[in-house]
Design a protein around this motif. Structure first.
Motif, mmCIF file in Angstrom:
data_model
loop_
_atom_site.group_PDB
_atom_site.id
_atom_site.type_symbol
_atom_site.label_atom_id
_atom_site.label_comp_id
_atom_site.label_asym_id
_atom_site.label_seq_id
_atom_site.Cartn_x
_atom_site.Cartn_y
_atom_site.Cartn_z
ATOM 1 N N ARG A 1 0.695 -0.985 0.076
ATOM 2 C CA ARG A 1 0.197 0.007 0.120
ATOM 3 C C ARG A 1 0.837 1.218 0.015
ATOM 4 N N ARG A 2 0.448 2.101 -0.807
ATOM 5 C CA ARG A 2 1.372 3.324 -0.898
ATOM 6 C C ARG A 2 1.748 4.149 0.061
ATOM 7 N N LYS B 1 6.541 4.057 6.109
ATOM 8 C CA LYS B 1 6.359 3.849 7.513
ATOM 9 C C LYS B 1 7.235 2.375 7.657
ATOM 10 N N ARG B 2 6.871 1.311 6.814
ATOM 11 C CA ARG B 2 7.598 0.138 7.422
ATOM 12 C C ARG B 2 9.114 0.262 7.178
ATOM 13 N N PRO C 1 2.536 -7.304 -5.875
ATOM 14 C CA PRO C 1 1.650 -6.481 -5.097
ATOM 15 C C PRO C 1 2.001 -6.780 -3.515
ATOM 16 N N THR C 2 3.081 -7.399 -2.983
ATOM 17 C CA THR C 2 3.441 -7.541 -1.387
ATOM 18 C C THR C 2 4.472 -6.576 -1.424
ATOM 19 N N HIS C 3 4.690 -6.353 0.162
ATOM 20 C CA HIS C 3 5.724 -5.728 0.736
ATOM 21 C C HIS C 3 6.225 -6.576 2.104
ATOM 22 N N ALA D 1 1.893 2.757 -5.623
ATOM 23 C CA ALA D 1 2.624 1.897 -4.751
ATOM 24 C C ALA D 1 3.382 0.996 -5.384
ATOM 25 N N GLN D 2 3.195 1.084 -6.724
ATOM 26 C CA GLN D 2 4.400 0.084 -7.696
ATOM 27 C C GLN D 2 5.545 1.180 -7.854
#
Lengths: 420, 433
Positions: free
Chosen positions: A33-34, A39-40, A81-83, A166-167
Motif C-alpha cells: 500500500r502506497r 512507515k515500514r 503486490p506485496t511488501h 505503490a508500484q
C-alpha cells in the motif's frame, strides 16, 4: 519441515550440515500500500538500532559481539503486490568455537526481544531514537540518487508503473512522507503489523528442530485475517515506446529500457523465459553482452533482467551519450534476432548449462533456502531441484522464440551527460 | 603434498609447489555443489616500472597496464576464454588490485575442463594491434564510469594525499591518456615478466578430490614449457618514514546530494610479511573496533550527536610494501566529522587503555567472523595471499586473534596513530547557482 503456528504464521526449518552458521529470518508480509511503504522502512530502521533490552546501538552491538559476532539486520522489499519487512540473524554454530553458549537459542531470544520489546515510552517509539532515524532514513534515501545506475533504474520503474504509486515508489520509501509520520502513529501502525501481517519464520542450519519449534510456539502467535496474499501484479502493456530524457553532469550516460513481458513465476512460459533472458542479456554469453558490449564496443555494460512477479523485463546499459540511437537500434536487433531463431543450438545448450550452474551454485548459500521458502509460501508453486533442472533442459528453441514474441518495448529512461 | 588439519573447523588444506614453480592449494568443502578456483600473479597496478624478462634495464610502462593485460588475456586468436568457460557452464571473472591480478571461475560441473581452461588461457597470451586498440574503447568507458562514482573518487583522492609520489595514487585502470600508449609489445613484455608459474599461485576450494585435482593440474602443466625463472626487479619509491610528503587536505566538488569525507592514516613503519603481517592486520582491526567500532563508546557518542550515521565505515588496507587506514562517511558537516575522527585517533589511549573486557568481546566477535567466512568459497580463496601471509589460510586466523593482548594493541597504536600520518579529503556538493 513446516509448522503452522497460527493462521498466516508459519515456521519452516531447513536442516543442513553444510554450513558452519545457523540463520533465522522473520518476515512480515502485507499487501503493498502506497501509504505504508515509508512507515515500514522507518520501522526497520528503528528495530535495527534499538529495543527495550538494548536501548542504544552500543548495547545492541555488545549483545551481538557476545554471540560471537552474530550478524543482525533488518530490511524491506517489494515482490509484486506485496511488501515485506524482514529481520534476520546469523550466528556461528557453537561446535566450531570454544564455548558452551547455546548461540542459536540466544539468537532466537534476541530476535524475539527486538520484535516484541521495542524501545517504547507512553505508547510511542522513543522520541530521540525516532528523530535520529527519521534524519538517517531521509539522508539514505537522498543518497541513493548519487548512484546513477540506481537512479536511472528507479526512474525507469516510475515510468513503467505510471499511475500506480505503490508500484512506482521505492520499497524503502520516499522522503516527502517522513514529515507526516510521528512516533505515536508509527507505533500504532507497528502493532497492526504484528497482529495482521503474515509471518514467515525460517530457520536454516544444523539445528534441533524440536527445540527451535518450542521456542517459537512459546511466542503465542494469534491468527491473521487472511492466510494467502495475491502473489502477482500484472503490468499493463502500453503498446508503444515512450522515452523520458534527463541531463546531468556525468561522463557516462545511462540508457534503461522497460518491456512488458506477461510471464509469471513458475507459470506458463516461465522456464522458457529464463532461458530467453539469459540468451538476450542475462549472461556473458548473451546477445547484449556479445554484440552491444564486445562486438560493437558501444557500452561498458548492457544486461537484461526479469521481474516475474510483475510481468516486466528491464535492460540497463552504460553508454556514450552520443550513441543513444545506435544503442537503441542494436538492442532491438538482438530481440528481433531471437524472434527469428537466429541463435545456434550450441549457444542454447551453453545458456542452459549456465542457468543450471547458477541454480546449483545457489544451493551453497544459506540465504537461498530462506528466500526460496518465502517465495514458496507466497506462490504455493513448490517444485523439487530435479524437476527444476528437467524443466530447464526441456525448453526448446521454438519456446524461446515464442517468449521473444511476447516482449513489447514500453518505456525508456535516458540519463545523458553534459550538465543542465 | 603438505596436509594441514584444522580440527576445530573440520577442514583440511592440501598444498604443494609444482616443479615449474606454481604453488597449488586445495581445500575440499563437504556438502558443497560448487568449486571455486583462482589463479593469481603477484603483479598489480603499482608495478609500472620493472626490468622486463630478458632485458637488463628498468623500463617505465603506461599506468593501467596490469589491468589492461587482465582484460586482454581472455581474448585469443580464434575464441574468447569466456565462451570456453560458458561451454562448460562456468562463471568466469578476473580482477586487478594494487599488487595482484587474479583470474577465477566457479562451476558445479566439468571441473577438470574448467581448470584446464583457466590454466590454458592464462598461460597462452595472444595480443594483436587490432584487439589492443579495440580494448581501449571498452576500458575507456570503465574509467569514465568510475570517474562518476563519488566513493571511488573519495578513495583515490585519499590515496593521492597519502602517496603523492607513488604509483598507488593512479587509478588501477589507468587514465584514458595512459592506456592510449599501451601496445601489444608492452603487454608481451609485462606478461613474460610476471606470469611465470614461480610468481603465481592457484587456490581451489569447494567440491573437489585433492589427489585427482592435483593429477589434472600436473598433467596440464607437464605439456607446457617455461623458461627458467628470472627474479623480478621492480622499482617502487620507498616510504618516507616521517610522512613529510603527505598532503594534509584536499577538497573537490561533485554533483552529490551530501558531502562525503575521508580521514586517512598512512602506515609509516614497514610491516614484515608472513605470520607477523597476519598478526598485524588482526591487531589493527581490533584497534579500529576499540576506537570506532559499533561496540565502542566513541561510536555511540558520535552517532547520537549526528556527527556520523549508518554511512560511516572504516577500512585497513595492508599490502606488501604499504598500509593505510581510512575512515569515511557522508555528512552535512565534513569539517566536524574529520575533527571528531582525528580527535578519536589522537586520543586513542582513552579508548584502549584498561579495556580488557571489551578486547575479550571483540576477539570473540572476530573469531566468529572467521566461522562466517568459512561458509563462503570466495572468502576462503580470496583471503589467501601468499605474497603477504605465506601459505596460511583463513583457518590459521582464529589462533592469531586469540593470542592478541592489550599490550599488542597499544604497541600498534603508538606506532601507527601519529599526527603527521593523518590526512583529509572531502567531496562537497556543487553549489547550485
Amino acid at each position: 519441515m513446516q509448522v503452522q503456528l497460527a493462521k498466516g504464521v508459519q515456521l519452516t526449518t531447513v536442516t543442513s550440515h553444510q554450513f558452519k552458521t545457523n540463520q533465522i529470518i522473520v518476515n512480515f508480509r502485507a499487501p503493498l500500500r502506497r501509504d505504508e511503504i515509508t512507515k515500514r522502512a522507518l520501522i526497520t530502521n528503528l528495530l535495527e538500532t534499538s529495543s527495550a533490552d538494548y536501548p542504544d546501538q552500543r548495547a545492541l552491538a555488545h549483545a551481538l559481539a557476545n554471540m560471537y559476532g552474530a550478524a543482525f539486520g533488518a530490511g524491506v522489499s517489494r515482490k509484486g503486490p506485496t511488501h515485506s519487512l524482514q529481520l534476520a540473524i546469523t550466528v556461528p554454530n557453537e561446535r566450531y568455537l570454544d564455548t558452551d553458549d547455546a548461540l542459536t537459542a540466544s539468537a532466537i531470544q534476541f530476535l524475539q526481544n527486538i520484535i516484541y520489546r521495542p524501545l517504547v515510552k507512553d505508547s510511542q517509539f522513543d522520541q530521540a531514537t525516532f528523530d535520529r532515524q527519521v534524519i538517517n532514513l531521509k539522508a539514505s534515501i537522498e543518497s541513493v540518487t548519487d548512484d546513477k545506475q540506481y537512479y536511472a533504474a528507479q526512474k525507469l520503474n516510475e515510468a513503467l508503473f505510471d499511475g500506480m504509486p505503490a508500484q512506482q515508489i521505492p520499497s524503502y520509501g520516499v522522503t516527502t512522507d517522513l514529515a507526516s509520520i510521528n512516533a505515536r502513529d508509527l507505533y500504532a501502525y507497528y502493532q497492526r503489523v504484528l497482529a495482521r501481517d503474515q509471518i514467515d519464520i525460517i530457520v536454516v542450519g544444523d539445528v534441533d528442530v524440536d527445540d527451535v519449534t518450542a521456542r517459537w510456539q512459546a511466542v503465542g502467535f494469534t491468527d491473521r485475517p487472511t492466510d494467502q496474499l495475491a502473489p502477482f501484479f500484472k503490468h499493463q502493456n502500453l503498446g508503444r515506446y515512450v522515452e523520458i530524457q534527463e541531463r546531468q553532469d556525468l561522463s557516462q550516460a545511462k540508457l534503461n529500457l522497460g518491456y512488458d513481458l506477461p510471464v509469471f513465476y513458475r507459470g506458463e512460459h516461465y522456464y522458457a523465459a529464463l532461458v530467453f533472458n539469459e540468451l538476450f542479456g542475462g549472461s556473458p554469453l548473451s546477445k547484449l553482452f556479445m554484440n552491444v558490449r564486445e562486438k560493437a564496443s558501444l557500452a561498458y555494460y548492457a544486461s537484461s533482467s526479469l521481474d516475474t512477479f510483475r510481468g516486466v523485463m528491464k535492460v540497463q546499459a552504460g553508454i556514450d551519450g552520443h550513441k543513444h540511437d545506435q544503442v537503441l537500434a542494436i538492442i532491438d536487433e538482438q530481440l528481433t534476432a531471437i524472434k527469428h531463431g537466429d541463435f545456434t543450438d550450441d549457444l542454447m545448450a551453453q545458456i542452459k548449462l549456465g542457468l543450471i550452474n547458477d541454480f546449483e551454485s545457489s544451493l551453497d548459500s544459506q540465504r537461498t533456502f530462506a528466500i526460496q521458502a518465502l517465495i514458496d509460501d507466497l506462490t504455493k508453486r513448490t517444485i523439487t531441484d530435479d524437476d527444476w533442472l528437467q524443466q530447464i533442459q526441456a525448453v526448446t528453441r521454438e519456446q524461446v522464440q515464442a517468449v521473444a514474441q511476447l516482449v513489447t518495448l514500453n518505456n525508456g529512461f535516458f540519463l545523458n551527460g553534459g550538465g543542465q | 603434498m603438505d596436509v594441514k588439519q584444522y580440527e576445530q573447523f573440520n577442514e583440511t588444506s592440501y598444498q604443494t609447489k609444482l616443479t615449474n614453480g606454481l604453488t597449488v592449494t586445495m581445500l575440499p568443502k563437504a556438502g558443497y555443489h560448487k568449486t571455486y578456483a583462482v589463479l593469481t600473479t603477484n603483479y598489480g597496478s603499482i608495478d609500472n616500472t620493472f626490468v622486463p624478462a630478458g632485458e637488463t634495464e628498468l623500463r617505465r610502462f603506461p599506468d593501467g597496464i596490469a589491468h589492461f593485460l587482465e582484460h586482454k588475456m581472455f581474448e585469443k586468436a580464434d575464441h574468447d576464454a569466456f565462451q570456453t568457460f560458458g561451454q562448460y557452464g562456468a562463471n568466469a571473472n578476473a580482477f586487478t588490485s594494487f599488487t595482484r591480478t587474479s583470474y577465477l571461475f566457479s562451476a558445479t560441473r566439468n571441473l577438470r575442463e574448467n581448470l584446464e581452461t583457466l590454466l590454458d588461457f592464462v598461460q597462452d597470451p595472444y595480443f594483436s594491434k587490432q584487439t589492443v586498440e579495440k580494448e581501449k574503447g571498452i576500458i575507456g568507458q570503465e574509467i569514465e564510469m568510475y570517474n562518476d562514482d563519488p566513493s571511488w573518487r573519495l578513495y583515490f583522492g585519499m590515496i593521492g594525499n597519502l602517496y603523492p609520489n607513488h604509483p598507488l595514487q593512479y587509478d588501477i585502470a589507468g587514465t584514458t591518456e595512459s592506456i592510449a600508449k599501451i601496445t601489444a609489445d608492452d603487454l608481451y613484455a609485462a606478461y613474460r615478466t610476471f606470469y611465470h608459474p614461480e610468481n603465481m599461485t592457484l587456490f581451489v576450494v569447494g567440491k573437489l578430490d585433492p589427489d585427482e585435482v592435483l593429477e589434472w593440474i600436473n598433467n596440464n602443466q607437464a605439456k607446457k614449457h617455461f623458461d627458467a625463472f628470472q627474479p623480478i626487479e621492480r622499482k617502487l619509491p620507498a616510504t618516507i618514514t616521517d610522512g613529510h610528503d603527505i598532503i594534509p587536505y584536499r577538497m573537490i566538488n561533485m554533483p552529490v546530494n551530501r558531502a562525503k569525507t575521508v580521514v586517512g592514516v598512512k602506515g609509516l613503519a614497514p610491516v614484515e610479511v608472513g605470520l607477523s603481517a597476519l598478526k598485524y592486520r588482526a591487531g589493527v582491526n581490533v584497534l579500529l573496533e576499540l576506537l570506532f567500532g559499533d561496540t565502542s563508546q566513541n561510536y555511540l557518542k558520535l552517532y547520537d550527536q549526528g556527527v556520523i550515521d549508518d554511512t560511516f565505515g572504516y577500512d585497513f588496507e595492508l599490502q606488501n610494501g604499504f598500509n593505510f587506514l581510512t575512515f569515511s562517511g557522508e555528512t552535512n558537516e565534513p569539517a566536524q566529522f574529520d575533527a571528531a575522527i582525528i580527535a578519536g585517533l589522537e586520543n586513542w589511549t582513552q579508548a584502549v587503555d584498561g579495556q580488557e573486557n571489551l578486547l575479550a568481546m571483540i576477539k570473540k566477535e572476530m573469531i566468529g567472523r572467521v566461522v562466517f567466512m568459512a561458509n563462503s568459497l570466495e572468502a576462503v580463496a580470496n583471503r589467501y595471499d601468499q605474497q603477504l601471509f605465506g601459505n596460511r589460510t583463513l583457518f590459521d586466523e582464529p589462533a592469531i586473534i586469540a593470542s592478541l593482548t592489550l599490550a599488542d594493541i597499544q604497541a600498534i597504536a603508538r606506532e601507527l596513530l601519529t599526527s603527521q600520518a593523518i590526512s583529509e579529503y572531502q567531496i562537497q556538493p556543487v553549489t547550485k547557482g
